[in-house]
Design a protein around this motif. Structure first.
Motif, PDB file in Angstrom:
ATOM      1  N   GLU A  28       0.825  -1.203   0.000  1.00  0.00           N
ATOM      2  CA  GLU A  28       0.000   0.000   0.000  1.00  0.00           C
ATOM      3  C   GLU A  28       0.866   1.263   0.000  1.00  0.00           C
ATOM      4  OE1 GLU A  28      -3.782   0.676   2.582  1.00  0.00           O
ATOM      5  OE2 GLU A  28      -2.077   1.570   3.670  1.00  0.00           O
ATOM      6  N   PHE A  29       1.901   1.263   0.838  1.00  0.00           N
ATOM      7  CA  PHE A  29       2.781   2.424   0.914  1.00  0.00           C
ATOM      8  C   PHE A  29       3.542   2.616  -0.402  1.00  0.00           C
ATOM      9  CE2 PHE A  29       6.784   4.595   1.906  1.00  0.00           C
ATOM     10  CZ  PHE A  29       6.299   5.720   2.538  1.00  0.00           C
ATOM     11  N   PHE A  30       3.949   1.518  -1.030  1.00  0.00           N
ATOM     12  CA  PHE A  30       4.671   1.598  -2.297  1.00  0.00           C
ATOM     13  C   PHE A  30       3.786   2.228  -3.381  1.00  0.00           C
ATOM     14  CE2 PHE A  30       5.817  -0.247  -6.444  1.00  0.00           C
ATOM     15  CZ  PHE A  30       7.124   0.188  -6.535  1.00  0.00           C
ATOM     16  N   LEU A  35       2.285   6.826  -6.847  1.00  0.00           N
ATOM     17  CA  LEU A  35       1.276   7.785  -7.297  1.00  0.00           C
ATOM     18  C   LEU A  35       1.653   9.206  -6.883  1.00  0.00           C
ATOM     19  CD1 LEU A  35      -2.077   5.904  -6.588  1.00  0.00           C
ATOM     20  CD2 LEU A  35      -1.111   6.484  -8.812  1.00  0.00           C
ATOM     21  N   SER A  36       2.161   9.351  -5.672  1.00  0.00           N
ATOM     22  CA  SER A  36       2.567  10.674  -5.185  1.00  0.00           C
ATOM     23  C   SER A  36       3.686  11.242  -6.044  1.00  0.00           C
ATOM     24  CB  SER A  36       3.024  10.589  -3.721  1.00  0.00           C
ATOM     25  OG  SER A  36       1.952  10.218  -2.886  1.00  0.00           O
ATOM     26  N   PHE A 122      -5.826   2.836  -1.751  1.00  0.00           N
ATOM     27  CA  PHE A 122      -6.580   2.358  -0.597  1.00  0.00           C
ATOM     28  C   PHE A 122      -7.829   1.576  -0.966  1.00  0.00           C
ATOM     29  CE2 PHE A 122      -4.164   6.101   0.720  1.00  0.00           C
ATOM     30  CZ  PHE A 122      -3.498   5.596   1.826  1.00  0.00           C
ATOM     31  N   LYS A 123      -8.204   1.594  -2.254  1.00  0.00           N
ATOM     32  CA  LYS A 123      -9.377   0.862  -2.745  1.00  0.00           C
ATOM     33  C   LYS A 123     -10.573   1.071  -1.805  1.00  0.00           C
ATOM     34  CE  LYS A 123      -6.455  -2.683  -4.866  1.00  0.00           C
ATOM     35  NZ  LYS A 123      -6.386  -2.009  -6.150  1.00  0.00           N
ATOM     36  N   SER A 124     -10.820   2.324  -1.499  1.00  0.00           N
ATOM     37  CA  SER A 124     -11.853   2.667  -0.526  1.00  0.00           C
ATOM     38  C   SER A 124     -13.255   2.439  -1.082  1.00  0.00           C
ATOM     39  CB  SER A 124     -11.711   4.133  -0.098  1.00  0.00           C
ATOM     40  OG  SER A 124     -12.752   4.507   0.769  1.00  0.00           O
ATOM     41  N   TYR A 192      -0.146  10.715   4.139  1.00  0.00           N
ATOM     42  CA  TYR A 192      -0.288   9.256   4.199  1.00  0.00           C
ATOM     43  C   TYR A 192      -1.094   8.795   5.410  1.00  0.00           C
ATOM     44  CZ  TYR A 192       0.747   4.276   4.060  1.00  0.00           C
ATOM     45  OH  TYR A 192       0.623   2.916   4.026  1.00  0.00           O
ATOM     46  N   PRO A 193      -0.732   9.175   6.647  1.00  0.00           N
ATOM     47  CA  PRO A 193      -1.544   8.719   7.785  1.00  0.00           C
ATOM     48  C   PRO A 193      -2.966   9.274   7.760  1.00  0.00           C
ATOM     49  CG  PRO A 193       0.108  10.318   8.493  1.00  0.00           C
ATOM     50  CD  PRO A 193       0.427   9.971   7.085  1.00  0.00           C
TER      51      PRO A 193
END
Length: 202
Positions: A28-30, A35-36, A122-124, A192-193
């Motif tokens: 997820e972080f990767f 994207l960032s 995050f596939k929210s 991120y958080p």
């Protein structure tokens, strides 16, 4: 795409799927990082273009100062948003033209970032309007915080590249890029958080 290329892509996707299953947090972080970085590239290209266009208007001669909080070391008032009139190359602060170039760039980038991070990283599946509301609040707070921080580094960076090193317009463009990179680095670690909380799944 030939058969060998298809097999190669399939193998890479298979490796990625196994890694994501084994290390979901790192995966997820990767994705967030990639994207960032892509959105940062968009900002680095867009901001100098907008600034150059807006500098051709009278907006560059309109002073924009907002949010006085205390004073500078020399006793002059300290503003959260401080853009004195005149072009940066002539010793001014860019005026309303610079402010708008920065804010329009950030707004476009954050709209892209919202949908990209929500749907890809995050596939929210949570309520998009609630998430958008919290995202706007986070964006405003981060923008104000970054503007306060910019008050410490903006003038020295432009002074260094334009006058001290005598790079003129090229130095101004490099200073634009460095200023935007600093903003992106700060917002990356703050967002991120926050996004992990905003983009929850049902």
């Amino acid at each position: 795409m030939n058969k060998d290329d298809t097999k190669g892509v399939g193998k890479i996707l298979s490796i990625w799927d196994r890694f994501r299953e084994k290390h979901p947090g790192k995966a997820e972080f990767f994705v967030f990082l990639m994207l960032s970085n892509g959105i940062t590239v968009i900002q680095l290209m867009l901001m100098p273009i907008l600034k150059s266009l807006l500098e051709q208007t009278n907006l560059v001669n309109i002073m924009f100062q907002l949010g006085q909080v205390g004073s500078n070391f020399d006793g002059s008032p300290y503003y959260i948003f401080n853009y004195p009139a005149g072009s940066l190359g002539s010793g001014g602060g860019g005026g309303l033209a610079y402010f708008l170039a920065v804010q329009i760039t950030l707004a476009i980038a954050q709209v892209i970032n919202f949908f990209a991070q929500r749907n890809i990283t995050f596939k929210s599946t949570g309520n998009i309007w609630r998430a958008a509301g919290w995202y706007v609040i986070a964006y405003i707070l981060i923008t104000v915080g970054a503007a306060v921080l910019q008050g410490f580094y903006k003038a020295p960076i432009y002074e260094l590249f334009i006058n001290t090193w005598g790079m003129g317009k090229t130095g101004e463009t490099l200073a634009d890029i460095i200023s935007m990179l600093i903003y992106c680095a700060v917002s990356f670690w703050v967002y991120y958080p926050i996004l992990k909380i905003i983009f929850k799944q049902k």
